[in-house]
Design an enzyme around this catalytic site. Structure first.
Site, mmCIF file in Angstrom:
data_model
loop_
_atom_site.group_PDB
_atom_site.id
_atom_site.type_symbol
_atom_site.label_atom_id
_atom_site.label_comp_id
_atom_site.label_asym_id
_atom_site.label_seq_id
_atom_site.Cartn_x
_atom_site.Cartn_y
_atom_site.Cartn_z
ATOM 1 N N TRP A 368 0.974 -1.045 0.020
ATOM 2 C CA TRP A 368 -0.163 -0.042 -0.165
ATOM 3 C C TRP A 368 0.926 1.268 -0.016
ATOM 4 O O TRP A 368 0.495 2.308 -0.667
ATOM 5 C CB TRP A 368 -1.009 -0.087 1.235
ATOM 6 C CG TRP A 368 -1.893 1.276 1.248
ATOM 7 C CD1 TRP A 368 -3.139 1.084 0.563
ATOM 8 C CD2 TRP A 368 -1.498 2.188 2.223
ATOM 9 N NE1 TRP A 368 -3.799 2.214 1.189
ATOM 10 C CE2 TRP A 368 -2.903 2.963 2.199
ATOM 11 C CE3 TRP A 368 -0.651 2.602 3.101
ATOM 12 C CZ2 TRP A 368 -2.860 4.342 2.778
ATOM 13 C CZ3 TRP A 368 -0.989 3.883 3.839
ATOM 14 C CH2 TRP A 368 -1.918 4.754 3.650
ATOM 15 N N HIS A 369 2.175 1.134 0.615
ATOM 16 C CA HIS A 369 2.862 2.492 0.856
ATOM 17 C C HIS A 369 3.550 2.337 -0.420
ATOM 18 O O HIS A 369 3.941 3.537 -0.894
ATOM 19 C CB HIS A 369 3.855 1.954 1.814
ATOM 20 C CG HIS A 369 3.455 2.464 3.287
ATOM 21 N ND1 HIS A 369 2.684 1.681 3.828
ATOM 22 C CD2 HIS A 369 3.753 3.766 3.784
ATOM 23 C CE1 HIS A 369 2.224 2.171 5.175
ATOM 24 N NE2 HIS A 369 2.880 3.383 5.164
ATOM 25 N N GLY A 370 3.926 1.567 -1.224
ATOM 26 C CA GLY A 370 4.787 1.655 -2.635
ATOM 27 C C GLY A 370 5.657 0.426 -2.861
ATOM 28 O O GLY A 370 5.856 -0.420 -1.746
#
Length: 515
Positions: A368-370
């Protein structure tokens, strides 16, 4: 640097903006984001006074879209693609719309991360819509899953899901009003569609016919939270230049100073990074307070509570004496999303969660963060870190209370937890694999060695369970509440800073009255 395609085109820079950038040292995207962010506080205050339900929905949607468009330009229109797809799934495939929303929104977010190389761009001060897309993804999944839950009997759902389920399909206006929500996509925090609908309609816990639920004057608590955010912003600007990611990557840090100095620098770099998120969340909370959405009833003394969507508690993060409890105090609202839409959904109702459940939740949080190694390294490390915290807790349960509360021991734990947190968080700050490993190698992997040693000792020499005289009825009640020895069974899953002002943690036992 963010790419220059459709994602980034928008309003051309104006002369006053360029002058403000040169005078402040901010990039254009940082300046616009800050202006929109501060304006969201005024928008929240106005929203509280809009007299009709439809008017509140329209104002929230229009103002929210404009606040997002100003800093992010045409990238804002990328919100429409997964949103429309999710809404079609909710209309046509109710019993599977939650799963379909996952399959639409999450891959689209990953695509945005790939297109923008978002983590690296954010490090350079170039903001794009990907950060807002992260918040949007949480909401799209939550609203679709809640509507899918609405087709299930409450007895088949966990207590939280039964309370937050949606029995009726939101209208398009209600749906997009929730998604854009008066500029709240800028930094969150996440809140449920069920709660937002009740707030707009002044029902449920915002029922104006009940004097105890009527929203009181939010001026003083809203201003206090805004001032708190401004103080954190000043600290961030003062500390981020001398104590940024570049310092950890430098020869000075890795070769020219001793180990104690390196550990101190890890702490102050981590503090500088966290101040950015403290600022963002405090201002976002201020907007929700002024709007009344953050109103949480009154305490026993009749004093209004404004803590429904508190996203971080600075003192409990910076002076934390329990590693697992860190999760209950850092990005709490996104952590609740992880708990209720990932962690609990992976755990059968009659089963206890496992380390695999924790690891999968951490993996989803990392993605989700990257797609940068630093994110994943942090979440992998934090899963081990919280297992070590649980091992320490189990040992402490066999000690007399006066030993557990002995001041020097508590201070030692606070210092140890700060060391471990900032050691792990350094990977989240620098992102690249080679830099992460070089930083950890320069401090001899002390954080990993410490937490792995604690876990190993706990396995070889397991602590004795304290003897307790628990009556059968109390034991049954604790089991029904999902607790073991009075402690909630579900372990915490934290997550530290994200490249934009949002980051998830899986809070332990955080219900609305505890926030």
């Amino acid at each position: 640097m963010a790419s220059k395609g459709f994602f980034s085109h928008g309003l051309p820079p104006m002369s006053w903006e360029l002058g403000a950038c040169s005078g402040s040292g901010l990039t254009l995207s940082q300046l616009r984001f800050t202006i929109a962010f501060v304006a969201s506080v005024a928008v929240g205050a106005i929203l509280r006074h809009v007299p009709t339900v439809k008017g509140r929905h329209i104002f929230s949607l229009v103002a929210g879209f404009l606040l997002i468009y100003y800093p992010f330009g045409n990238g804002t229109f990328h919100a429409l693609i997964p949103s429309l797809a999710a809404y079609v799934c909710m209309r046509r495939f109710r019993r599977s719309c939650g799963l379909l929303a996952w399959l639409v929104a999450f891959p689209y977010l990953i695509l945005a991360h790939v297109m923008q190389a978002s983590g690296a761009a954010w490090k350079e001060g170039q903001f794009d819509f990907t950060g807002a897309q992260m918040v949007l993804t949480l909401r799209l999944i939550a609203v679709a899953v809640s509507y899918q839950d609405g087709a299930c009997p409450p007895g088949q759902l966990r207590e939280y899901a039964a309370r937050k389920r949606l029995l009726q399909l939101p209208s398009p206006l209600e749906f997009f009003s929730y998604l854009f929500a008066a500029g709240n996509l800028l930094a969150g925090p996440f809140f449920e569609a069920h709660d937002y609908k009740d707030y707009i309609e002044r029902k449920g816990e915002w029922d104006e016919s009940d004097p105890a639920k009527r929203i009181p004057n939010p001026l003083l608590p809203g201003l206090a939270r805004f001032v708190k955010g401004c103080i954190c912003a000043v600290l961030w600007m003062k500390l981020s230049q001398p104590y940024g990611a570049d310092l950890l990557e430098s020869k000075y840090f890795q070769q020219e100073v001793g180990l104690p100095h390196r550990l101190f620098l890890l702490w102050i770099v981590g503090l500088a990074a966290r101040c950015k998120y403290y600022f963002a969340w405090a201002v976002a909370e201020s907007s929700l307070i002024f709007s009344g959405l953050c109103y949480n009833g009154r305490n026993a003394d009749g004093r209004p509570l404004w803590n429904r969507y508190i996203n971080s508690r600075i003192r409990r993060v910076e002076f934390n004496a329990s590693l697992p409890n860190l999760a209950a105090n850092w990005n709490v609202c996104t952590g609740l999303w992880l708990r209720h839409y990932v962690y609990e959904r992976l755990t059968p109702v009659d089963k206890r969660p496992t380390f695999a459940t924790l690891a999968i939740t951490q993996l989803i949080s990392g993605i989700w963060h990257g797609l940068f190694p630093g994110y994943w390294l942090f979440f992998a490390t934090s899963a081990i870190m919280f297992e070590a915290g649980k091992a320490i807790y189990r040992y402490e349960q066999g000690w007399p209370p006066r030993v557990r509360r002995f001041a020097p021991y508590v201070v030692l734990k606070v210092a140890f937890n700060a060391l471990i947190l900032n050691y792990a968080a350094s990977s989240f700050i620098v992102l690249w694999l080679s830099d992460c490993l070089a930083i950890w190698r320069s401090v001899y992997y002390c954080g990993h060695l410490a937490i792995l040693t604690i876990i190993a000792v706990g396995m070889v020499l397991p602590p004795r369970k304290p003897k307790r005289d628990v009556k059968p009825e109390k034991a049954a009640a604790a089991a029904a509440a999902g607790k073991v020895d009075g402690v909630e069974a579900a372990p915490a899953v934290p997550a530290v800073p994200v490249g934009m002002p949002v980051a998830p943690v899986l809070a332990t036992a955080v219900e609305k009255k505890e926030l």
